[in-house]
Scaffold this active site. Structure first.
Site, PDB file in Angstrom:
ATOM      1  N   LYS A  67       0.851  -1.204   0.000  1.00  0.00           N
ATOM      2  CA  LYS A  67       0.000   0.000   0.000  1.00  0.00           C
ATOM      3  C   LYS A  67       0.884   1.250   0.000  1.00  0.00           C
ATOM      4  CE  LYS A  67      -1.756   1.632   3.975  1.00  0.00           C
ATOM      5  NZ  LYS A  67      -1.461   3.052   4.222  1.00  0.00           N
ATOM      6  N   ASN A  68       1.909   1.261   0.847  1.00  0.00           N
ATOM      7  CA  ASN A  68       2.700   2.480   1.032  1.00  0.00           C
ATOM      8  C   ASN A  68       3.734   2.717  -0.062  1.00  0.00           C
ATOM      9  OD1 ASN A  68       1.119   2.955   3.179  1.00  0.00           O
ATOM     10  ND2 ASN A  68       2.664   2.533   4.749  1.00  0.00           N
ATOM     11  N   CYS A 118      -5.278  12.666  12.527  1.00  0.00           N
ATOM     12  CA  CYS A 118      -5.951  11.373  12.373  1.00  0.00           C
ATOM     13  C   CYS A 118      -5.822  10.664  13.715  1.00  0.00           C
ATOM     14  CB  CYS A 118      -5.314  10.560  11.256  1.00  0.00           C
ATOM     15  SG  CYS A 118      -3.657  10.077  11.667  1.00  0.00           S
ATOM     16  N   ARG A 143       0.144  14.964  12.977  1.00  0.00           N
ATOM     17  CA  ARG A 143       0.781  14.763  11.664  1.00  0.00           C
ATOM     18  C   ARG A 143       0.803  16.046  10.833  1.00  0.00           C
ATOM     19  NH1 ARG A 143      -1.413   9.081   9.611  1.00  0.00           N
ATOM     20  NH2 ARG A 143       0.480   9.102   8.361  1.00  0.00           N
ATOM     21  N   ASP A 160       4.692  20.694   8.114  1.00  0.00           N
ATOM     22  CA  ASP A 160       5.682  21.788   8.086  1.00  0.00           C
ATOM     23  C   ASP A 160       6.942  21.421   7.314  1.00  0.00           C
ATOM     24  OD1 ASP A 160       5.909  19.948  10.158  1.00  0.00           O
ATOM     25  OD2 ASP A 160       7.102  21.269  11.399  1.00  0.00           O
ATOM     26  N   SER A 169      10.973  12.038   7.588  1.00  0.00           N
ATOM     27  CA  SER A 169       9.556  11.944   7.197  1.00  0.00           C
ATOM     28  C   SER A 169       9.442  11.228   5.861  1.00  0.00           C
ATOM     29  CB  SER A 169       8.955  13.354   7.069  1.00  0.00           C
ATOM     30  OG  SER A 169       7.778  13.312   6.283  1.00  0.00           O
ATOM     31  N   ASP A 229       4.593   0.739  12.004  1.00  0.00           N
ATOM     32  CA  ASP A 229       3.404   0.091  11.436  1.00  0.00           C
ATOM     33  C   ASP A 229       3.277  -1.367  11.852  1.00  0.00           C
ATOM     34  OD1 ASP A 229       3.482   1.877   8.251  1.00  0.00           O
ATOM     35  OD2 ASP A 229       2.897   2.467  10.272  1.00  0.00           O
ATOM     36  N   ILE A 283       7.488   7.355  16.893  1.00  0.00           N
ATOM     37  CA  ILE A 283       7.148   8.060  15.648  1.00  0.00           C
ATOM     38  C   ILE A 283       5.879   8.886  15.804  1.00  0.00           C
ATOM     39  CG2 ILE A 283       6.731   7.816  13.179  1.00  0.00           C
ATOM     40  CD1 ILE A 283       9.474   6.765  13.968  1.00  0.00           C
ATOM     41  N   ARG A 304      -8.486  -0.931   4.475  1.00  0.00           N
ATOM     42  CA  ARG A 304      -7.627   0.120   3.923  1.00  0.00           C
ATOM     43  C   ARG A 304      -6.255  -0.434   3.560  1.00  0.00           C
ATOM     44  NH1 ARG A 304      -6.869   5.284   7.268  1.00  0.00           N
ATOM     45  NH2 ARG A 304      -5.627   5.617   5.393  1.00  0.00           N
TER      46      ARG A 304
END
Ligand code: EPZ
Length: 429
Positions: A22-23, A126, A131, A134, A173, A316, A338, A408
């Site tokens: 997914k990522n 979320c 999150r 910047d 990030s 994750d 994180i 998801r």
């Protein structure tokens, strides 16, 4: 709303096909905005987030077509999807779309690079944290964009195009690295990104962008160098296998006992999770078609883990590990570094009998001899699958509500687990 019902106690034995990540799929799909040619992606996973992103990209003028199902016994080849953004018809990404999925904010990079403008809703927080964006804004400014934040939107313009720069990201990030790298491919001159994220999905995106004609070196290291080019072409690229899905099923079989081959899993993206799982008590071997994970007989050992950006232990997989060690013979400590609120699964695991104490960002998990099935609630994507792992080993029946969170990021989880011996079913309505 769909629910998942599990009756625990079965061992898992057999082969689980791992889907495209997914990522990786999400940034790869967004990269198709950088060219007016067709980007063809193979092994695209069938996930709610992928479908949602198709709708968001469609809003900008992207067309896509999916190759029909191929005949034959193959059950889980991911979709082959052709993405074509011949013209960008709208450079605004509206709140009602972006708020549904944070990663859609990442369109800001390609829109700005290709069109010289972008108006993208702030993604908002979320369940797992505020999150902010910047780092993204700072990086795009250094590439020459004028940026305003107005009424909940990031309004970016670069009338004379973007120009290369040396950018030091203030923090590691994944999203800011993806977006800066994509924007820099079309900037004039050279961009150097320092303190870049090193996740394998960054490497997958760079491989695809280079197939499209970009000139990127150093992806996967803290320093990425991008030589800007005037335009990008179409290309074909296969989405890498999902390391978080792989790690999740590895934890599931370590929890239940049994012997699973994770087809397509890539050991080079899972070194730290495999190290931790071996310490807990799994036997893990690389095979020519994936990874084999076994646990037969002996108990689970406690571990102390701190989440970290890649190559550290991934945030994750934190919830999944917590479910696993809830039955260890001893006390484990899990520190989440994180996100500031990624312990939503704790109170749900407690409903199944887990003994977990929270102290700020550290969870102390005192192993219990057994869990007992109950009704539980999914809260975020990875927390929901930790409840599945716990339910697979809990005595009796566990029902997990709000499984849209699961859909998801985990393709056909009940089919994959049911196919290797779990007693699991989806209840609609
Ligand atoms: C990506 O999110 C993943 N999502 C997340 O997976 C993953 O947990 C995360 O990276 C960390 O590995 C996708 O790839 C689609 P970050 P991302 O920017 O990019 C702070 C899942 O379950 N930060 O690396 O949004 C931020 O608040 C999801 O699949 C800033 O402060 O994460 C966080 O504390 C969940 N300012 C930290 O950095 C910024 O401008 C890491 O976030 C950007 C980030």
């Amino acid at each position: 709303m769909d629910r998942i019902r599990i009756v625990g106690g079965n061992r898992l034995n057999g082969r689980v096909p791992i889907s495209g990540a997914k990522n990786a799929a999400l940034p790869l799909m967004i990269a198709s905005l950088l060219t007016d040619q067709t980007l063809t992606l193979d092994n695209v996973p069938r996930l709610a987030d992928v479908e949602q992103l198709k709708r968001i990209l469609g809003n900008h003028g992207l067309d896509y077509s999916v190759d029909g199902k191929r005949p034959g016994p193959e059950v889980y080849p991911g979709d082959t999807v052709h993405f074509t953004a011949r013209t960008i018809v709208d450079t605004t990404a509206p709140y009602e779309l972006v708020s549904k999925m944070r990663a859609s904010f990442w369109v800001v990079g390609p829109l700005l690079a290709r069109m010289g403008e972008a108006r993208v809703s702030l993604p908002g927080g979320c369940a797992i944290g505020t999150r902010p964006v910047d780092f993204f804004i700072e990086a795009l400014k250094q590439l020459g964009a004028d940026i305003d934040v107005d009424a909940g939107y990031v309004v970016a313009t670069a009338r004379r195009g973007l120009r290369g720069a040396r950018i030091v990201l203030p923090g590691v990030s994944v999203g800011a690295t993806h977006v800066t790298m994509m924007a820099a491919t079309l900037a004039r001159g050279e961009t150097v990104i320092e303190n870049a994220a090193r996740e394998p999905e960054i490497v997958d995106l760079a491989l695809c962008l280079n197939k499209m004609g970009a000139r990127i070196t150093g992806a996967g290291t803290p320093t990425i160098v991008i030589e800007g080019v005037p335009r990008l072409e179409g290309a074909r690229h296969a989405v890498m296998p999902d390391r978080i899905e792989s790690g999740t099923y590895a934890m599931a079989v370590t929890m239940t006992g049994g012997d699973l081959v994770l087809e397509g899993a890539r050991a080079d993206t899972l070194a730290e999770p495999m190290k931790i799982l071996r310490a807990v008590g799994a036997e893990i071997d690389e095979t020519n078609d994936g990874i084999r994970v076994r646990r037969n007989g002996h108990g689970l050992a406690p571990v102390d883990v701190i989440t970290d950006p890649f190559p550290g232990f991934p945030t994750d997989l934190q919830a999944q590990l917590m479910a696993l060690v809830s039955r260890a013979e001893g006390t484990s400590h899990i520190r989440e570094t994180i996100f500031e609120n990624r312990f939503m699964h704790v109170q749900e695991l407690a409903r199944l009998g887990a003994d977990i104490k929270l102290d700020g960002q550290t969870a102390t998990v005192r192993g219990v001899s057994g869990l007992k099935g109950a009704q539980v609630m999914a809260t975020d994507l990875r927390a929901s699958v930790s409840l599945v792992i716990a339910g697979l080993a809990a005595q009796g029946e566990t029902t997990i509500n709000r499984v849209y969170h699961l859909d998801r990021g985990f393709e056909r989880i009940e089919t994959k687990l049911g196919g290797v011996g779990a007693e699991i079913e989806r209840l609609s309505g």
